[in-house]
Design a protein around this motif. Structure first.
Motif, PDB file in Angstrom:
ATOM      1  N   LEU A 105     -16.018  -5.426 -13.366  1.00  0.00           N
ATOM      2  CA  LEU A 105     -15.352  -6.309 -12.415  1.00  0.00           C
ATOM      3  C   LEU A 105     -14.013  -6.788 -12.975  1.00  0.00           C
ATOM      4  CD1 LEU A 105     -15.444  -7.764  -9.714  1.00  0.00           C
ATOM      5  CD2 LEU A 105     -16.665  -9.641 -10.843  1.00  0.00           C
ATOM      6  N   GLN A 106     -13.947  -7.007 -14.279  1.00  0.00           N
ATOM      7  CA  GLN A 106     -12.684  -7.422 -14.892  1.00  0.00           C
ATOM      8  C   GLN A 106     -11.618  -6.339 -14.740  1.00  0.00           C
ATOM      9  OE1 GLN A 106     -11.997 -10.456 -15.942  1.00  0.00           O
ATOM     10  NE2 GLN A 106      -9.877  -9.802 -16.308  1.00  0.00           N
ATOM     11  N   ASP A 107     -12.036  -5.082 -14.808  1.00  0.00           N
ATOM     12  CA  ASP A 107     -11.094  -3.985 -14.548  1.00  0.00           C
ATOM     13  C   ASP A 107     -10.547  -4.099 -13.128  1.00  0.00           C
ATOM     14  OD1 ASP A 107     -11.445  -2.797 -17.069  1.00  0.00           O
ATOM     15  OD2 ASP A 107     -13.195  -1.665 -16.366  1.00  0.00           O
ATOM     16  N   GLY A 108     -11.432  -4.446 -12.180  1.00  0.00           N
ATOM     17  CA  GLY A 108     -11.003  -4.618 -10.798  1.00  0.00           C
ATOM     18  C   GLY A 108     -10.041  -5.771 -10.634  1.00  0.00           C
ATOM     19  N   VAL A 109     -10.275  -6.856 -11.369  1.00  0.00           N
ATOM     20  CA  VAL A 109      -9.381  -8.014 -11.329  1.00  0.00           C
ATOM     21  C   VAL A 109      -7.990  -7.613 -11.827  1.00  0.00           C
ATOM     22  CG1 VAL A 109      -8.908 -10.269 -12.361  1.00  0.00           C
ATOM     23  CG2 VAL A 109     -11.215  -9.723 -11.555  1.00  0.00           C
ATOM     24  N   LYS A 110      -7.933  -6.876 -12.919  1.00  0.00           N
ATOM     25  CA  LYS A 110      -6.649  -6.435 -13.472  1.00  0.00           C
ATOM     26  C   LYS A 110      -5.899  -5.546 -12.486  1.00  0.00           C
ATOM     27  CE  LYS A 110      -8.067  -6.638 -18.335  1.00  0.00           C
ATOM     28  NZ  LYS A 110      -8.345  -5.851 -19.575  1.00  0.00           N
ATOM     29  N   ARG A 111      -6.629  -4.606 -11.856  1.00  0.00           N
ATOM     30  CA  ARG A 111      -5.972  -3.725 -10.884  1.00  0.00           C
ATOM     31  C   ARG A 111      -5.472  -4.517  -9.683  1.00  0.00           C
ATOM     32  NH1 ARG A 111      -5.973   1.728  -9.432  1.00  0.00           N
ATOM     33  NH2 ARG A 111      -5.969   2.059 -11.693  1.00  0.00           N
ATOM     34  N   ALA A 112      -6.251  -5.504  -9.227  1.00  0.00           N
ATOM     35  CA  ALA A 112      -5.833  -6.330  -8.090  1.00  0.00           C
ATOM     36  C   ALA A 112      -4.542  -7.073  -8.415  1.00  0.00           C
ATOM     37  CB  ALA A 112      -6.944  -7.312  -7.717  1.00  0.00           C
ATOM     38  N   ARG A 113      -4.438  -7.614  -9.618  1.00  0.00           N
ATOM     39  CA  ARG A 113      -3.228  -8.333 -10.022  1.00  0.00           C
ATOM     40  C   ARG A 113      -2.026  -7.393 -10.054  1.00  0.00           C
ATOM     41  NH1 ARG A 113      -6.056 -11.715 -15.006  1.00  0.00           N
ATOM     42  NH2 ARG A 113      -7.099 -13.297 -13.696  1.00  0.00           N
ATOM     43  N   GLN A 114      -2.235  -6.187 -10.555  1.00  0.00           N
ATOM     44  CA  GLN A 114      -1.144  -5.214 -10.606  1.00  0.00           C
ATOM     45  C   GLN A 114      -0.657  -4.866  -9.197  1.00  0.00           C
ATOM     46  OE1 GLN A 114      -3.003  -2.005 -12.708  1.00  0.00           O
ATOM     47  NE2 GLN A 114      -2.776  -2.955 -14.736  1.00  0.00           N
ATOM     48  N   LEU A 115      -1.609  -4.636  -8.295  1.00  0.00           N
ATOM     49  CA  LEU A 115      -1.244  -4.243  -6.937  1.00  0.00           C
ATOM     50  C   LEU A 115      -0.639  -5.399  -6.147  1.00  0.00           C
ATOM     51  CD1 LEU A 115      -4.218  -1.883  -6.069  1.00  0.00           C
ATOM     52  CD2 LEU A 115      -1.880  -1.270  -6.657  1.00  0.00           C
TER      53      LEU A 115
END
Length: 208
Positions: A105-115
């Motif tokens: 889920l933390q990987d998903g959080v990082k990708r969301a911030r990037q996008l």
């Protein structure tokens, strides 16, 4: 579950096709995948439509999936077709788990911030389209980026990592001729049904 080389090749092509869709404007159901036991649900209230291994897909899940799809102008398929799509996605995510390439889920959080940063640099028309979509969904921009999208991007990353792993294996194994994306999805679903890894609880649902 062991997969032959041809099946792995087809799977990679199908998943890669999915990943070409915009990761900002294309959404699916945001299921909780924060841990290995996330798929077991305690209170199903008789709503279960199908079970994919230990994952229960309910009427609530199907309704959420439909709501997300109504963001586009494409007519909705019938429930059986939608559940086939949901089951196929779940099978791919389970395979990512089995192959040890599932994202957190933390990987998903990082990708969301990037996008989110990427979206902020886009033309006003693109940003306004995104805001209209959020208005239709009934959530704020912060809710979308902080709560809604991270599980989605986690799943996308899991599939992306699975594709990369299978692609590497393909180059090594020199697989057979690739068939179509739709054939792969059918093969993946048929294999799971034949192995009785999918259980259908509603007699109106036809997955074959």
């Amino acid at each position: 579950m062991k997969l032959n080389r041809k099946f792995i090749t087809i799977l990679s092509v199908a998943v890669a096709s999915v990943l070409t869709i915009s990761t900002i404007l294309c959404f699916t159901d945001a299921s909780d995948r924060s841990g290995q036991k996330h798929r077991m649900r305690e209170d199903l209230n008789g709503q279960t439509l199908i079970q994919v291994d230990s994952t229960y897909i309910t009427r609530t899940d199907l309704s959420a999936y439909k709501n997300n799809l109504t963001q586009s102008d494409t007519p909705l398929p019938d429930d059986s077709t939608l559940l086939r799509e949901m089951a196929t996605k779940e099978l791919m995510l389970q395979l990512a788990d089995d192959e040890g390439v599932a994202a957190s889920l933390q990987d998903g959080v990082k990708r969301a911030r990037q996008l989110r940063k990427t979206l902020e640099s886009q033309p006003r028309q693109v940003q306004e389209q995104h805001l209209r979509m959020l208005d239709t969904m009934g959530i704020s921009e912060d809710q979308y980026w902080e709560d809604y999208s991270p599980p989605e991007y986690r799943d996308m990353l899991s599939i992306e990592r699975l594709v990369n792993k299978l692609t590497t294996e393909m180059k090594t194994n020199q697989p057979d001729t690739i068939t179509s994306k739709e054939q792969l999805k059918a093969d993946l679903l048929t294999m799971a049904l034949d192995e009785q890894r999918i259980v259908v609880f509603d007699p109106d649902i036809q997955l074959r």
